[in-house]
Write an enzyme that holds these catalytic residues in place. Sequence first.
Site, mmCIF file in Angstrom:
data_model
loop_
_atom_site.group_PDB
_atom_site.id
_atom_site.type_symbol
_atom_site.label_atom_id
_atom_site.label_comp_id
_atom_site.label_asym_id
_atom_site.label_seq_id
_atom_site.Cartn_x
_atom_site.Cartn_y
_atom_site.Cartn_z
ATOM 1 C CG HIS A 1 -1.870 1.035 1.405
ATOM 2 N ND1 HIS A 1 -1.554 2.314 1.805
ATOM 3 C CD2 HIS A 1 -3.200 1.021 1.204
ATOM 4 C CE1 HIS A 1 -2.657 3.047 1.845
ATOM 5 N NE2 HIS A 1 -3.677 2.279 1.476
ATOM 6 C CB CYS B 1 -3.764 3.290 -1.621
ATOM 7 S SG CYS B 1 -5.037 4.515 -1.385
HETATM 8 N N1 C6P Z 1 -6.242 0.599 2.959
HETATM 9 C C1 C6P Z 1 -8.091 0.141 1.445
HETATM 10 O O1 C6P Z 1 -9.193 0.378 0.939
HETATM 11 P P1 C6P Z 1 -4.954 4.099 7.162
HETATM 12 O O2 C6P Z 1 -5.621 4.862 6.065
HETATM 13 O O3 C6P Z 1 -3.768 4.832 7.732
HETATM 14 O O4 C6P Z 1 -5.917 3.609 8.216
HETATM 15 O O5 C6P Z 1 -4.408 2.752 6.480
HETATM 16 C C2 C6P Z 1 -3.524 2.816 5.398
HETATM 17 C C3 C6P Z 1 -3.229 1.431 4.915
HETATM 18 C C4 C6P Z 1 -1.966 0.911 5.107
HETATM 19 N N2 C6P Z 1 -1.654 -0.345 4.758
HETATM 20 C C5 C6P Z 1 -2.567 -1.157 4.197
HETATM 21 C C6 C6P Z 1 -2.179 -2.561 3.851
HETATM 22 C C7 C6P Z 1 -3.861 -0.696 3.967
HETATM 23 O O6 C6P Z 1 -4.751 -1.505 3.417
HETATM 24 C C8 C6P Z 1 -4.205 0.641 4.314
HETATM 25 C C9 C6P Z 1 -5.562 1.214 4.007
HETATM 26 C C10 C6P Z 1 -7.581 0.992 2.584
HETATM 27 O O7 C6P Z 1 -7.417 -0.811 1.062
HETATM 28 C C11 C6P Z 1 -7.714 2.444 2.248
HETATM 29 S S1 C6P Z 1 -6.650 2.935 0.937
#
Ligand code: C6P
Length: 421
Positions: free
Chosen positions: A138, A379
């Site tokens: 990600h 992402c």
């Molecule tokens: N993935 C998805 O729809 P946050 O936004 O900080 O809570 O998480 C970020 C993040 C980091 N690592 C991984 C593996 C993730 O899946 C995510 C967030 C969401 O897949 C939103 S892009």
Amino acid sequence: MSNIMPQPKTDPIIPFPLNVETVRRDFPILDIHVGEKPLIYLDNAASTQKPQVVIDAIQRYYMLQNANIHRGVHYLSQKATDAYEEARRKTARFINAESEDEVVFVRGTTEAINLVATSWGSRYILEGDEIIISHLEHHANIVPWQMLCERVGAHLKVIPINDDGDLDLDAYEELLSDQTRIVAIGHVSNAIGTVNPIKTMIKTAHSRGIPVLIDGAQSAPHFPIDVQDLDCDFFIASAHKFYGPTGIGFLYGKAHQLDAMPPYQGGGDMIQTVTLEKSTYKKAPGRFEAGTPNIAGAIAMGAAIDYLEHIGRANIVTYEQELITYAKERLQKVEGLSLIGEPAEQAGAVSFALDSVHPHDIGTILDKKGIAVRAGHHCAQPLMKRLGVPATARASFAFYNTKEEIDSLSVALEKIRDLFV
Ligand code: C6P
């Protein structure tokens, strides 16, 4: 069950086999309709829904406990402080940390990785050093490391994947070098659901004295996590993906790692003493929690942890594995549908394409039928490029989803294909 799928051996209680109809009653939002259609929520990798106990915890905090923490001697401040620190103990228990001092509250996974890249990075990463990530990451586990590399002149090395979406572990071993300072990898891919063999990967890195950070954003909702057994140096997750509120998550760090790291942000509550010439800082975790934190969020994350333990982590693993196996089988029966990524071990999410129908059209038409999926690059743009697709449609699951919902998704996809072909 496979050998890399984390086993639920740390569960304190296994109360009953998961009864999905009973579980669904815990989530008020699952009763809503989108237009005329009952909601089918299959966007859990983006954010899960919240059980009533989590909603209640937030309300109870503001009705009965609200005050700032670690500052006041008055009744409410002490109550809020106790509840906040109790949430830290619950989080430590959730991942089997040795001590609650190894748990730092953060806004979420993104902030935690930035914290480590900035703070740990400023202490240990020099020009010419190497940082290893993977092609599955990600953006949250790519960009902070790129920023660090740009700042100090270090290099980012990337573990390649094969066409199924599994890491090339031979290439991983070859990438480890005398210049490698840290390995930062996701436990489970948010885009295609690959479960990485992190325990073996951590062991390999440690045999060369290299610490490992695990982005657990997509594993904490699905598996029991035992950081002592994994022996990872850092483990990170966001509460909103495991049934807690947004704006709160945790960074686990081994005590010796956290204690060696300089503060990330300066301000109130993270200091021991301040003079106009110099300040001294608290030990971890306090030194990393500058300013007034998300107190209600931390307490409600604690309530989500209690709830997961009440459902039984073993129940969740068993039920969700059944669900994802069923989803893959059923979706593959949809004419024109191809799964994107077929990793050896898969959890949480299934990505797919439907002939030449654009994923955004799939998402928009499914929404009209009350079905929430995510369409886009998730992402994970480098991964999309590697897989040769601009975007995918993704269905991602929680233990309140049902096989009937997967059937409804499949029937809806069959109709969408008929519209376009
Ligand atoms: N993935 C998805 O729809 P946050 O936004 O900080 O809570 O998480 C970020 C993040 C980091 N690592 C991984 C593996 C993730 O899946 C995510 C967030 C969401 O897949 C939103 S892009």
